[in-house]
Write a protein that holds these residues in place. Structure first.
Motif, PDB file in Angstrom:
ATOM      1  N   LEU A   1      32.024 115.926 -34.411  1.00  0.00           N
ATOM      2  CA  LEU A   1      31.548 115.131 -33.616  1.00  0.00           C
ATOM      3  C   LEU A   1      30.702 113.989 -34.547  1.00  0.00           C
ATOM      4  O   LEU A   1      31.078 112.770 -34.557  1.00  0.00           O
ATOM      5  N   PRO A   2      29.901 114.416 -35.588  1.00  0.00           N
ATOM      6  CA  PRO A   2      29.505 113.389 -36.347  1.00  0.00           C
ATOM      7  C   PRO A   2      30.303 112.682 -37.348  1.00  0.00           C
ATOM      8  O   PRO A   2      30.099 111.405 -37.727  1.00  0.00           O
ATOM      9  N   ALA A   3      31.542 113.327 -37.597  1.00  0.00           N
ATOM     10  CA  ALA A   3      32.511 112.224 -38.320  1.00  0.00           C
ATOM     11  C   ALA A   3      33.034 111.141 -37.422  1.00  0.00           C
ATOM     12  O   ALA A   3      33.058 110.172 -38.142  1.00  0.00           O
TER      13      ALA A   3
ATOM     14  N   ASP B   1      39.100 105.699 -42.889  1.00  0.00           N
ATOM     15  CA  ASP B   1      38.397 106.411 -41.758  1.00  0.00           C
ATOM     16  C   ASP B   1      39.282 107.563 -40.899  1.00  0.00           C
ATOM     17  O   ASP B   1      38.591 108.579 -40.906  1.00  0.00           O
ATOM     18  N   LEU B   2      40.324 107.354 -41.064  1.00  0.00           N
ATOM     19  CA  LEU B   2      41.220 108.410 -40.292  1.00  0.00           C
ATOM     20  C   LEU B   2      41.254 109.881 -41.374  1.00  0.00           C
ATOM     21  O   LEU B   2      41.241 110.713 -40.855  1.00  0.00           O
ATOM     22  N   ILE B   3      41.538 109.381 -42.548  1.00  0.00           N
ATOM     23  CA  ILE B   3      41.547 110.574 -43.519  1.00  0.00           C
ATOM     24  C   ILE B   3      40.169 111.229 -43.411  1.00  0.00           C
ATOM     25  O   ILE B   3      40.110 112.641 -43.434  1.00  0.00           O
TER      26      ILE B   3
ATOM     27  N   GLY C   1      32.072 104.952 -36.814  1.00  0.00           N
ATOM     28  CA  GLY C   1      31.918 104.020 -35.977  1.00  0.00           C
ATOM     29  C   GLY C   1      32.403 103.903 -34.449  1.00  0.00           C
ATOM     30  O   GLY C   1      32.172 102.826 -33.624  1.00  0.00           O
ATOM     31  N   LEU C   2      32.899 105.126 -33.830  1.00  0.00           N
ATOM     32  CA  LEU C   2      33.187 105.216 -32.614  1.00  0.00           C
ATOM     33  C   LEU C   2      31.912 105.166 -31.695  1.00  0.00           C
ATOM     34  O   LEU C   2      30.956 105.872 -32.014  1.00  0.00           O
ATOM     35  N   PRO C   3      31.982 104.474 -30.580  1.00  0.00           N
ATOM     36  CA  PRO C   3      31.035 104.539 -29.591  1.00  0.00           C
ATOM     37  C   PRO C   3      30.797 105.979 -29.031  1.00  0.00           C
ATOM     38  O   PRO C   3      31.772 106.619 -29.202  1.00  0.00           O
ATOM     39  N   PRO C   4      29.515 106.403 -28.812  1.00  0.00           N
ATOM     40  CA  PRO C   4      29.042 107.840 -28.607  1.00  0.00           C
ATOM     41  C   PRO C   4      29.985 108.433 -27.353  1.00  0.00           C
ATOM     42  O   PRO C   4      30.713 109.435 -27.481  1.00  0.00           O
ATOM     43  N   HIS C   5      30.449 107.730 -26.197  1.00  0.00           N
ATOM     44  CA  HIS C   5      31.416 108.162 -25.264  1.00  0.00           C
ATOM     45  C   HIS C   5      32.779 108.512 -25.670  1.00  0.00           C
ATOM     46  O   HIS C   5      33.398 109.407 -25.333  1.00  0.00           O
TER      47      HIS C   5
END
Length: 250
Positions: A30-32, A4-6, A37-41
């Motif tokens: 932002l889409p990345a 995920d971080l890559i 799976g990060l919450p929008p805020h």
């Protein structure tokens, strides 16, 4: 480093490189963050943190190259900050639906107008500053700062377009000036996200490092290849911002 971080760092590098040249990098970064799976805020806050550091790096690199016109932007920065603060405050109680629709047409106009006007921004036709132009530039900085704090998409494109049409700068100088103002308007929203604990620093710090590298690469490309590189990428990113807004509207 996790997968995920890559993904985040890779897309962050590309986003910052594109953003340094023509704006619109948030369409990529932002889409990345949302994709993993990060919450929008938290995605918005983390993206703002990393993008602001990348924007600062671009501003410094452009300034060192002599492309930033400080006699103008030194007046605009306080108005950009004020506008962004008012925009961030206003967004708490005002619907962005109308602005969403209005910006769709404006950003399409900017992209199409630039595409049709083949010589727009290809040469630096800046003739100097007058008091009236400084006032107009400050009012424009406050308006676009407000827009950036309130809504955001396309701010870089509008700034670049305004520096070309109002002052006669070429694409590279316009990108340099707009990057300084864009960074200043980002400060307000960055403070807002940090104050409310919406930044994941474990992701934001490595993402910021890669975005700083990307912003440096993009800035050097813009400086060395000039309007011939910046103009087509500017048109593409303007149209992509409009497409994103259409998708949200539908």
């Amino acid at each position: 480093m996790s997968l995920d971080l890559i993904i985040i760092c890779t897309f962050g590098f590309i986003a910052a490189m594109v953003d340094a040249i023509a704006g619109g990098g948030g369409l990529i970064s932002l889409p990345a963050l949302l994709m993993v799976g990060l919450p929008p805020h938290f995605a918005l806050g983390t993206n703002k943190f990393a993008a602001s550091l990348a924007s600062l790096n671009s501003s410094i690199t452009f300034a060192r190259s002599g492309k930033v016109h400080f006699p103008l932007v030194k007046w605009q920065i306080p108005f950009s900050l004020l506008g962004a603060f008012l925009g961030a405050w206003a967004v708490l109680g005002v619907s962005s639906d109308f602005l969403n629709k209005a910006v769709l047409f404006l950003i399409l106009f900017v992209g199409i107008y630039t595409l049709v006007r083949k010589n727009l921004g290809m040469e630096n036709n800046f003739k100097g500053l007058s008091s009236s132009k400084i006032v107009m530039g400050c009012l424009l900085a406050m308006f676009l700062g407000f827009y950036d704090g309130f809504f955001g998409p396309g701010t870089g494109s509008f700034l670049i377009f305004s520096f070309i049409t109002l002052f006669g700068f070429d694409f590279v100088s316009s990108s340099a000036n707009s990057k300084v103002l864009n960074f200043s308007s980002n400060i307000s929203s960055l403070i807002f996200f940090a104050w409310n604990g919406k930044i994941l620093y474990s992701i934001g710090i490595p993402m910021a490092l890669f975005m700083i590298l990307g912003s440096y690469a993009g800035t050097r490309l813009a400086i060395h290849h000039g309007p011939e590189l910046v103009r087509p990428l500017f048109v593409i990113m303007s149209i992509l911002v409009a497409a994103k807004l259409i998708f949200q509207f539908l």
